[in-house]
Design a protein around this motif. Structure first.
Motif, PDB file in Angstrom:
ATOM      1  N   ILE A 156       0.941  -1.392   0.240  1.00 20.66           N
ATOM      2  CA  ILE A 156       0.108   0.068  -0.129  1.00 20.66           C
ATOM      3  C   ILE A 156       1.601   1.262  -0.014  1.00 20.66           C
ATOM      4  CG2 ILE A 156      -1.664   1.082   1.028  1.00 20.66           C
ATOM      5  CD1 ILE A 156      -2.773  -1.390   2.207  1.00 20.66           C
ATOM      6  N   PRO A 157       0.206   2.419  -0.791  1.00 24.27           N
ATOM      7  CA  PRO A 157       1.693   3.590  -0.622  1.00 24.27           C
ATOM      8  C   PRO A 157       1.653   4.343   0.151  1.00 24.27           C
ATOM      9  CG  PRO A 157      -0.038   3.249  -3.224  1.00 24.27           C
ATOM     10  CD  PRO A 157       0.080   2.550  -2.499  1.00 24.27           C
ATOM     11  N   ALA A 158       2.406   4.667   0.687  1.00 24.71           N
ATOM     12  CA  ALA A 158       2.635   5.252   2.334  1.00 24.71           C
ATOM     13  C   ALA A 158       3.082   6.684   1.771  1.00 24.71           C
ATOM     14  CB  ALA A 158       2.635   3.990   2.798  1.00 24.71           C
ATOM     15  N   TYR A 159       3.509   7.078   3.657  1.00 28.89           N
ATOM     16  CA  TYR A 159       4.371   8.411   3.619  1.00 28.89           C
ATOM     17  C   TYR A 159       4.325   8.317   5.379  1.00 28.89           C
ATOM     18  CZ  TYR A 159       5.295  13.564   4.347  1.00 28.89           C
ATOM     19  OH  TYR A 159       6.128  14.436   5.083  1.00 28.89           O
ATOM     20  N   TYR A 160       5.611   8.627   5.092  1.00 32.75           N
ATOM     21  CA  TYR A 160       5.708   8.485   6.624  1.00 32.75           C
ATOM     22  C   TYR A 160       6.301   9.910   7.251  1.00 32.75           C
ATOM     23  CZ  TYR A 160       9.065   7.888  11.087  1.00 32.75           C
ATOM     24  OH  TYR A 160       9.088   8.191  12.117  1.00 32.75           O
ATOM     25  N   GLY A 161       5.506  10.708   7.944  1.00 32.51           N
ATOM     26  CA  GLY A 161       4.909  11.798   8.849  1.00 32.51           C
ATOM     27  C   GLY A 161       3.488  12.501   8.337  1.00 32.51           C
ATOM     28  N   TYR A 162       4.156  13.836   9.501  1.00 31.77           N
ATOM     29  CA  TYR A 162       2.706  14.217   9.331  1.00 31.77           C
ATOM     30  C   TYR A 162       2.124  14.807   8.043  1.00 31.77           C
ATOM     31  CZ  TYR A 162       3.814  14.358  14.446  1.00 31.77           C
ATOM     32  OH  TYR A 162       4.204  13.915  15.603  1.00 31.77           O
ATOM     33  N   ALA A 163       0.806  14.427   7.376  1.00 28.38           N
ATOM     34  CA  ALA A 163       0.456  14.576   6.762  1.00 28.38           C
ATOM     35  C   ALA A 163       0.485  16.567   5.944  1.00 28.38           C
ATOM     36  CB  ALA A 163      -1.126  14.338   6.207  1.00 28.38           C
ATOM     37  N   TRP A 164       0.067  17.074   7.266  1.00 25.98           N
ATOM     38  CA  TRP A 164       0.114  18.458   7.408  1.00 25.98           C
ATOM     39  C   TRP A 164       1.221  19.384   7.395  1.00 25.98           C
ATOM     40  CZ3 TRP A 164      -2.000  15.295  10.622  1.00 25.98           C
ATOM     41  CH2 TRP A 164      -1.423  15.086  12.331  1.00 25.98           C
ATOM     42  N   SER A 165       2.610  19.229   7.188  1.00 28.94           N
ATOM     43  CA  SER A 165       3.847  19.552   6.888  1.00 28.94           C
ATOM     44  C   SER A 165       4.032  19.681   6.339  1.00 28.94           C
ATOM     45  CB  SER A 165       5.074  18.046   7.646  1.00 28.94           C
ATOM     46  OG  SER A 165       5.242  17.268   7.139  1.00 28.94           O
ATOM     47  N   GLU A 166       5.203  20.396   6.079  1.00 28.74           N
ATOM     48  CA  GLU A 166       5.872  21.094   5.076  1.00 28.74           C
ATOM     49  C   GLU A 166       6.637  20.061   3.919  1.00 28.74           C
ATOM     50  OE1 GLU A 166       9.234  24.503   3.635  1.00 28.74           O
ATOM     51  OE2 GLU A 166       8.416  24.735   5.176  1.00 28.74           O
ATOM     52  N   HIS A 167       7.381  19.143   4.885  1.00 31.56           N
ATOM     53  CA  HIS A 167       7.777  17.499   4.283  1.00 31.56           C
ATOM     54  C   HIS A 167       6.179  17.037   3.103  1.00 31.56           C
ATOM     55  CE1 HIS A 167       9.764  14.168   3.859  1.00 31.56           C
ATOM     56  NE2 HIS A 167      10.574  14.812   3.543  1.00 31.56           N
ATOM     57  N   ALA A 168       5.453  16.909   3.972  1.00 30.27           N
ATOM     58  CA  ALA A 168       4.255  16.547   3.498  1.00 30.27           C
ATOM     59  C   ALA A 168       4.047  17.394   1.927  1.00 30.27           C
ATOM     60  CB  ALA A 168       3.145  16.479   3.993  1.00 30.27           C
ATOM     61  N   GLU A 169       4.054  18.722   2.104  1.00 29.70           N
ATOM     62  CA  GLU A 169       3.068  19.484   1.135  1.00 29.70           C
ATOM     63  C   GLU A 169       4.608  18.981   0.101  1.00 29.70           C
ATOM     64  OE1 GLU A 169       1.785  23.170  -0.236  1.00 29.70           O
ATOM     65  OE2 GLU A 169       0.873  21.526   1.457  1.00 29.70           O
ATOM     66  N   ASN A 170       5.548  19.158  -0.042  1.00 32.49           N
ATOM     67  CA  ASN A 170       6.483  18.973  -0.631  1.00 32.49           C
ATOM     68  C   ASN A 170       6.565  17.752  -1.578  1.00 32.49           C
ATOM     69  OD1 ASN A 170       7.100  21.624  -0.874  1.00 32.49           O
ATOM     70  ND2 ASN A 170       9.045  21.257  -0.183  1.00 32.49           N
ATOM     71  N   PHE A 171       6.711  16.552  -0.933  1.00 29.04           N
ATOM     72  CA  PHE A 171       6.666  15.246  -0.789  1.00 29.04           C
ATOM     73  C   PHE A 171       5.519  13.952  -1.552  1.00 29.04           C
ATOM     74  CE2 PHE A 171      10.490  16.571   0.113  1.00 29.04           C
ATOM     75  CZ  PHE A 171      11.806  15.371  -0.016  1.00 29.04           C
ATOM     76  N   LEU A 172       4.427  14.459  -0.440  1.00 30.66           N
ATOM     77  CA  LEU A 172       3.246  13.716  -0.874  1.00 30.66           C
ATOM     78  C   LEU A 172       2.404  14.553  -2.045  1.00 30.66           C
ATOM     79  CD1 LEU A 172       1.356  11.395   0.460  1.00 30.66           C
ATOM     80  CD2 LEU A 172       0.317  13.434   2.160  1.00 30.66           C
ATOM     81  N   ASP A 173       1.842  12.974  -2.903  1.00 27.85           N
ATOM     82  CA  ASP A 173       1.940  13.513  -3.857  1.00 27.85           C
ATOM     83  C   ASP A 173      -0.121  12.977  -4.254  1.00 27.85           C
ATOM     84  OD1 ASP A 173       1.001  13.907  -6.828  1.00 27.85           O
ATOM     85  OD2 ASP A 173       2.400  12.019  -7.724  1.00 27.85           O
ATOM     86  N   LEU A 174      -0.533  14.631  -4.224  1.00 32.57           N
ATOM     87  CA  LEU A 174      -2.662  14.714  -4.305  1.00 32.57           C
ATOM     88  C   LEU A 174      -2.369  14.391  -5.416  1.00 32.57           C
ATOM     89  CD1 LEU A 174      -2.272  16.653  -0.994  1.00 32.57           C
ATOM     90  CD2 LEU A 174      -2.050  14.416  -0.419  1.00 32.57           C
TER      91      LEU A 174
END
Length: 596
Positions: free
Chosen positions: A443-461
């Motif tokens: 299952i595709p997953a992202y490690y970290g807080y979904a609302w962080s700036e890091h997620a802003e850059n790395f989490l593909d929405l």
């Protein structure tokens, strides 16, 4: 009435907050409002004059801020991620970067009549795009997955790689000005490289060992990382002039690639610090911009902007995508999108200050051209990329994916059921164990807080249409709801009831959040559903229609808790236990047949 320094500092802080809020409200790259606010305060109204306000402190302020920004960017460069990338991205951050550098340098030399070293510096600074401007643009444009992947990873990787390349070009140019002979130039340049590389690796290794062996208490780790990084920066500059930025960049990359070093909290802290520094720094730098000089460059500057947009980028894409399977439509959109951002503006301003301190004539022209490139690329591409993608027919279909905040057992079980229906699913969690388990289950997953700036850059929405907050932590669910409601709209974001209201926390007791806790029946809390799954219940998808409807379904199963109904339009709708779903639909329910 003359404004006092404390009041001016307050104005800078408030303007930074206002600019970031405007960027969030309008879903724009933050760099644009920050530049506009800075220009209003500086060249237009003369309220803020940074050189008079900070005096001799301006250079160290900018220098230390840029060091922190580069260190934070370097913490995101993991070699294992580069190895997993396609050849197009690798070409873009190597061959493509060099081609962009050469074309822009040549344009500045021929059109603006810049000295070769200043033209080369402009070319080096403007090779960097960066995720802070790419990520917001991708959410608006919504290009095909292949294009989105290339642009996102190019921005992420070229941030630290381009910074190192730019630093090397700058070191060579500065040392060339000061060198007494060619031998002295290469000796000094080599010393700077050795000091930067060795000290960066040494400090990164020592800090990684300290974090891995827990030599520092948890509450001191963030402060210690910042203090040690600034120490490395200062000590490196003491040993070899202008080597500090290279040192902290190498230090960040080394630390990011050490095994068994937990950096989540440190990266989150650096993101918050960088956001504070970047916001204030951009207001200050934009306030120093000479608008008259910008206008005075006239048509030659316009010519440089045209070269950047219509020659440098297309040539970079042609060479980088040669032999790839990308369609010509994909390559055309890639040739159009390459906005410059934070690193270019911050680094160019620092370099200009450094050159001015060493007596270099016309150093401010570096900032003028770079800021013109930033404004030109961000504004032009923000306005035109979406229509161009639509015209080229390279936009993704209407998003239909689901982002689940939480990777616990219940969330993973639901995600697996959705995947069987061919619904794109992503999980996010700040628990490494849950994240690892999700990846092991495919299952595709992202490690970290979904609302962080890091997620802003790395989490593909790009494929996401709905967000489900399924964490057992009600506070985290609330943060996810507040963050994603602005992006996707409140009707597309919902949270599960946790059964523990965490009294005393205003964020989770807010009536607005309670209105978003709409998943399932009131008694179907996270704890209850998780307990049923732990005792053998499963989540199954069943097609319901006129021939096999709701009553027939209930007769077949002895214990059913309906969760979602997927209708013909593909959207998931949470089902209340007391209401039969509208037919026809695919019912996703928790079935208790196997519970003993």
């Amino acid at each position: 009435m003359e404004l006092t320094p404390p009041l001016l500092l307050v104005i800078i802080g408030f303007s930074s907050l206002a600019a970031q809020w405007v960027a969030w409200l309008l879903r724009l790259p933050a760099i644009l409002p920050l530049l506009i606010f800075g220009i209003i305060l500086g060249p237009l109204t003369h309220v803020l004059q940074p050189d008079a306000l900070f005096g001799e402190l301006l250079f160290p302020l900018v220098s230390l801020s840029v060091a922190i920004i580069l260190f934070e960017g370097a913490l995101t460069l993991r070699f294992e991620e580069i190895r997993g990338l396609g050849g197009v991205v690798r070409n873009l951050v190597t061959v493509g970067m060099l081609v962009t550098f050469l074309v822009i340098s040549l344009a500045c030399w021929t059109l603006l009549r810049f000295p070769p070293e200043l033209a080369a510096l402009v070319g080096a600074v403007t090779v960097v795009t960066g995720p802070t401007v790419i990520a917001p643009l991708m959410r608006v444009v919504r290009p095909k997955a292949a294009i989105n992947q290339v642009l996102r990873w190019e921005g992420i990787i070229i941030d630290p790689v381009g910074a190192i390349f730019t630093l090397l070009v700058f070191e060579f140019i500065v040392l060339r000005q000061e060198a007494e002979s060619l031998t002295h130039l290469f000796w000094t340049f080599g010393l700077t490289l050795v000091v930067g590389l060795v000290l960066g690796a040494l400090f990164g290794w020592l800090l990684g060992i300290a974090l891995r062996r827990v030599w520092l208490p948890g509450y001191l780790q963030n402060f210690a990382v910042l203090a040690i990084m600034l120490t490395a920066f200062g000590f490196s500059n003491y040993l070899a002039d202008e080597s500090g930025l290279l040192t902290v960049t190498v230090m960040g990359i080394w630390l990011a690639n050490m095994r068994d070093v937990e950096l989540t909290e440190i990266i989150a802290f650096k993101e918050e610090l960088s956001a504070l520094l970047i916001s204030g720094l951009f207001i200050i730098l934009a306030a120093r911009l000479d608008v008259n000089a910008l206008i005075g460059m006239g048509w030659p500057l316009v010519g440089v902007l045209l070269v950047v947009q219509f020659i440098a980028r297309p040539l970079c894409i042609v060479l980088s995508t040669a032999g790839s399977t990308l369609h010509w439509r994909d390559r055309l959109l890639l040739s159009w999108i390459a906005p410059r951002g934070i690193v270019a503006a911050a680094v160019s301003s620092l370099f200009a200050l450094t050159l001015a301190r060493s007596g270099y004539q016309g150093a401010d022209r570096l900032v003028t051209v770079v800021f013109a490139v930033i404004i030109g690329t961000v504004v032009l591409q923000s306005l035109t990329s979406r229509p161009l993608a639509r015209w080229l027919r390279v936009q993704q279909r209407k998003p239909r994916g689901v982002l689940i905040v939480g990777a616990n057992t219940f969330a993973r079980t639901l995600a697996a059921a959705l995947q069987k229906l061919d619904i794109p699913v992503q999980l996010t969690d700040n628990s490494w164990e849950y994240y690892r388990q999700a990846r092991m289950e495919g299952i595709p997953a992202y490690y970290g807080y979904a609302w962080s700036e890091h997620a802003e850059n790395f989490l593909d929405l790009n494929e996401t249409a709905q967000v489900l907050a399924l964490s057992p932590n009600r506070h985290q669910n609330a943060l996810a709801v507040y963050h994603f409601s602005h992006i996707f709209g409140q009707k597309n974001v919902a949270a599960i009831r946790t059964g523990n209201a965490l009294r005393g926390r205003r964020a989770t007791e807010n009536p607005r959040f309670r209105r978003q806790e709409t998943l399932f029946a009131p008694e179907q809390t996270f704890s209850h559903l998780s307990s049923l799954i732990a005792h053998g219940a499963t989540i199954k998808a069943t097609r319901l229609n006129e021939n096999f409807g709701w009553l027939e379904y209930l007769e077949k199963h002895r214990g059913v808790i309906p969760l979602f109904a997927r209708h013909e339009d593909g959207k998931l709708v949470a089902v209340k236990a007391e209401a039969a779903p509208e037919l026809p639909c695919t019912l996703i329910a928790l079935v208790q047949d196997d519970i003993s």
